[in-house]
Motif scaffolding. Sequence first.
Motif, PDB file in Angstrom:
ATOM      1  N   ASP A  17       0.753  13.457 -25.074  1.00  0.00           N
ATOM      2  CA  ASP A  17      -0.436  12.214 -25.761  1.00  0.00           C
ATOM      3  C   ASP A  17      -0.218  12.433 -27.466  1.00  0.00           C
ATOM      4  OD1 ASP A  17      -3.032  11.060 -24.801  1.00  0.00           O
ATOM      5  OD2 ASP A  17      -3.788  13.088 -26.008  1.00  0.00           O
ATOM      6  N   ARG A  18      -0.444  13.589 -27.461  1.00  0.00           N
ATOM      7  CA  ARG A  18      -0.529  14.264 -29.147  1.00  0.00           C
ATOM      8  C   ARG A  18       0.476  14.793 -29.846  1.00  0.00           C
ATOM      9  NH1 ARG A  18      -6.877  14.384 -28.779  1.00  0.00           N
ATOM     10  NH2 ARG A  18      -6.011  13.245 -27.073  1.00  0.00           N
ATOM     11  N   ILE A  34       1.447   5.395 -38.684  1.00  0.00           N
ATOM     12  CA  ILE A  34       1.290   6.177 -37.926  1.00  0.00           C
ATOM     13  C   ILE A  34       0.569   7.836 -38.573  1.00  0.00           C
ATOM     14  CG2 ILE A  34       1.278   4.635 -36.255  1.00  0.00           C
ATOM     15  CD1 ILE A  34       3.514   6.437 -35.625  1.00  0.00           C
ATOM     16  N   ALA A  35       1.787   8.213 -39.653  1.00  0.00           N
ATOM     17  CA  ALA A  35       1.419   9.752 -39.685  1.00  0.00           C
ATOM     18  C   ALA A  35       0.717   9.730 -41.199  1.00  0.00           C
ATOM     19  CB  ALA A  35       2.589   9.585 -40.756  1.00  0.00           C
ATOM     20  N   ASP A  54     -11.025  19.198 -33.374  1.00  0.00           N
ATOM     21  CA  ASP A  54     -11.272  18.139 -33.810  1.00  0.00           C
ATOM     22  C   ASP A  54     -10.335  17.284 -33.231  1.00  0.00           C
ATOM     23  OD1 ASP A  54     -13.468  19.141 -34.755  1.00  0.00           O
ATOM     24  OD2 ASP A  54     -13.124  18.423 -36.977  1.00  0.00           O
ATOM     25  N   PHE A  55      -8.788  17.541 -34.306  1.00  0.00           N
ATOM     26  CA  PHE A  55      -7.746  16.612 -33.809  1.00  0.00           C
ATOM     27  C   PHE A  55      -7.272  16.703 -31.589  1.00  0.00           C
ATOM     28  CE2 PHE A  55      -3.163  16.947 -32.479  1.00  0.00           C
ATOM     29  CZ  PHE A  55      -2.221  16.116 -32.759  1.00  0.00           C
ATOM     30  N   GLU A  57      -6.047   7.403 -30.211  1.00  0.00           N
ATOM     31  CA  GLU A  57      -6.812   7.656 -31.441  1.00  0.00           C
ATOM     32  C   GLU A  57      -6.171   8.463 -32.771  1.00  0.00           C
ATOM     33  OE1 GLU A  57     -11.048   8.564 -33.124  1.00  0.00           O
ATOM     34  OE2 GLU A  57     -10.395   9.157 -31.031  1.00  0.00           O
ATOM     35  N   SER A  58      -5.602   7.645 -34.080  1.00  0.00           N
ATOM     36  CA  SER A  58      -5.585   8.102 -35.084  1.00  0.00           C
ATOM     37  C   SER A  58      -5.964   9.501 -35.801  1.00  0.00           C
ATOM     38  CB  SER A  58      -5.633   6.761 -36.224  1.00  0.00           C
ATOM     39  OG  SER A  58      -4.947   7.415 -36.950  1.00  0.00           O
ATOM     40  N   PRO A  59      -5.154  10.559 -35.910  1.00  0.00           N
ATOM     41  CA  PRO A  59      -5.812  11.239 -36.612  1.00  0.00           C
ATOM     42  C   PRO A  59      -6.973  10.775 -37.443  1.00  0.00           C
ATOM     43  CG  PRO A  59      -4.372  11.981 -36.529  1.00  0.00           C
ATOM     44  CD  PRO A  59      -4.180  10.130 -35.740  1.00  0.00           C
ATOM     45  N   HIS A  60      -6.421   9.317 -38.614  1.00  0.00           N
ATOM     46  CA  HIS A  60      -7.199   9.189 -40.284  1.00  0.00           C
ATOM     47  C   HIS A  60      -8.602   9.615 -39.065  1.00  0.00           C
ATOM     48  CE1 HIS A  60      -7.881   7.261 -43.588  1.00  0.00           C
ATOM     49  NE2 HIS A  60      -8.558   6.133 -42.675  1.00  0.00           N
ATOM     50  N   GLN A  61      -8.873   9.521 -38.172  1.00  0.00           N
ATOM     51  CA  GLN A  61     -10.720   8.965 -38.150  1.00  0.00           C
ATOM     52  C   GLN A  61     -11.078   9.975 -37.570  1.00  0.00           C
ATOM     53  OE1 GLN A  61     -11.478   5.854 -37.647  1.00  0.00           O
ATOM     54  NE2 GLN A  61      -9.121   5.184 -37.751  1.00  0.00           N
ATOM     55  N   LEU A  62     -10.565  11.367 -38.466  1.00  0.00           N
ATOM     56  CA  LEU A  62     -11.352  13.031 -38.491  1.00  0.00           C
ATOM     57  C   LEU A  62     -12.237  12.452 -39.627  1.00  0.00           C
ATOM     58  CD1 LEU A  62      -8.403  15.086 -37.986  1.00  0.00           C
ATOM     59  CD2 LEU A  62     -10.183  15.150 -36.257  1.00  0.00           C
ATOM     60  N   GLN A  63     -13.274  13.731 -39.217  1.00  0.00           N
ATOM     61  CA  GLN A  63     -14.100  14.006 -40.198  1.00  0.00           C
ATOM     62  C   GLN A  63     -14.376  14.345 -41.321  1.00  0.00           C
ATOM     63  OE1 GLN A  63     -18.672  14.226 -38.705  1.00  0.00           O
ATOM     64  NE2 GLN A  63     -19.376  13.980 -40.591  1.00  0.00           N
ATOM     65  N   LEU A  64     -14.462  14.377 -42.646  1.00  0.00           N
ATOM     66  CA  LEU A  64     -13.451  15.156 -43.424  1.00  0.00           C
ATOM     67  C   LEU A  64     -14.673  16.246 -42.955  1.00  0.00           C
ATOM     68  CD1 LEU A  64     -11.906  16.141 -45.810  1.00  0.00           C
ATOM     69  CD2 LEU A  64     -13.891  14.942 -47.307  1.00  0.00           C
ATOM     70  N   LYS A  65     -14.237  17.695 -43.149  1.00  0.00           N
ATOM     71  CA  LYS A  65     -15.729  19.000 -43.024  1.00  0.00           C
ATOM     72  C   LYS A  65     -15.345  20.049 -44.530  1.00  0.00           C
ATOM     73  CE  LYS A  65     -16.208  18.594 -38.467  1.00  0.00           C
ATOM     74  NZ  LYS A  65     -15.291  16.938 -38.758  1.00  0.00           N
ATOM     75  N   ASP A  66     -15.885  20.052 -44.388  1.00  0.00           N
ATOM     76  CA  ASP A  66     -16.466  21.681 -46.009  1.00  0.00           C
ATOM     77  C   ASP A  66     -14.780  22.261 -45.294  1.00  0.00           C
ATOM     78  OD1 ASP A  66     -17.746  19.889 -46.829  1.00  0.00           O
ATOM     79  OD2 ASP A  66     -19.889  21.276 -46.749  1.00  0.00           O
ATOM     80  N   GLU A  67     -14.541  23.010 -44.469  1.00  0.00           N
ATOM     81  CA  GLU A  67     -13.771  23.671 -43.878  1.00  0.00           C
ATOM     82  C   GLU A  67     -12.379  23.946 -44.471  1.00  0.00           C
ATOM     83  OE1 GLU A  67     -15.995  22.766 -41.873  1.00  0.00           O
ATOM     84  OE2 GLU A  67     -17.355  24.167 -41.714  1.00  0.00           O
ATOM     85  N   TRP A  68     -11.867  22.656 -44.402  1.00  0.00           N
ATOM     86  CA  TRP A  68     -10.999  22.218 -45.089  1.00  0.00           C
ATOM     87  C   TRP A  68     -10.571  21.191 -45.589  1.00  0.00           C
ATOM     88  CZ3 TRP A  68      -9.417  17.161 -42.302  1.00  0.00           C
ATOM     89  CH2 TRP A  68     -10.258  17.446 -41.009  1.00  0.00           C
ATOM     90  N   LYS A  69      -9.212  21.339 -46.060  1.00  0.00           N
ATOM     91  CA  LYS A  69      -8.971  19.580 -47.178  1.00  0.00           C
ATOM     92  C   LYS A  69      -7.926  18.892 -46.610  1.00  0.00           C
ATOM     93  CE  LYS A  69      -8.040  18.606 -51.988  1.00  0.00           C
ATOM     94  NZ  LYS A  69      -6.842  19.687 -53.274  1.00  0.00           N
TER      95      LYS A  69
END
Length: 262
Positions: free
Chosen positions: A111-112, A211-212, A238-239, A246-258
Amino acid sequence: MSAVILRDEIVHYEVLGRGRPVIYLHDWVGSWRYWIPTMQATSLSYRTYALDLWGFGDTAKNPANYSIEQQINLLEEFLDVMGIGRIALIGHGLGAIIATLYALRQPSYVDRLMAIGYPLGENAINPRLGMSSPVELADWLFSSTPVTEPVRAEATKADPKAVLLSLTSLHMIELSQLPHKLSLPYLLVYGHNDPVVAPPTDEMFAELPDIAHFIIFEQSGHYPMLDEPRKFNRLLADFLSLNSGESPHQLQLKDEWKRRVR
């Protein structure tokens, strides 16, 4: 300890939680054990499995099974015997290569995919892996702390031939081309200070297909799940919560990781 019998040999695994299945595959230096904190973090929502590959941890040690091909067969046979269907696949180092090749072989079952420390070419792998004993490698990569000492001790159980023969079998695999052949969106994760697998250059990242997506943990070495566990577990949560396909590109940027994305 949980185990299944494959080819009349013992394959050790551990499982936590309930829900959709997540499979963790370990590195050349280590075993299922260093996944414990990650499994605990994800087991509230998922059924998490971590297994010892042939020659590592408490799985049988038979050199006939140490090639990359046989390790892929181990994963395939394990999933079949356990009756596990469509999976989220998380691989690290050696496990990242196996996970990628399995996703190419059985795309309908994955699946992912998250590949941590995936070497984009044989020259990205430190030759020290094939020149040192498991004890020496564990001393090199794991500090002696209450948290890492059990992981370090477990890593020394590996058959040296399991490391060497898996590296030898990579000569037949075009590591740099595999990511270009994947049909599902996938996430590459690297530690900026990784001494085992050199993180790709910006130019190499730019050549990856659309897709990467990739993330660099700036304060991590080869084990971002141990070096920065809170950040890693947040990323993984989040992943795993993305909709299928759904692409991981849609992950929202968090302060905890870059995050670095093409």
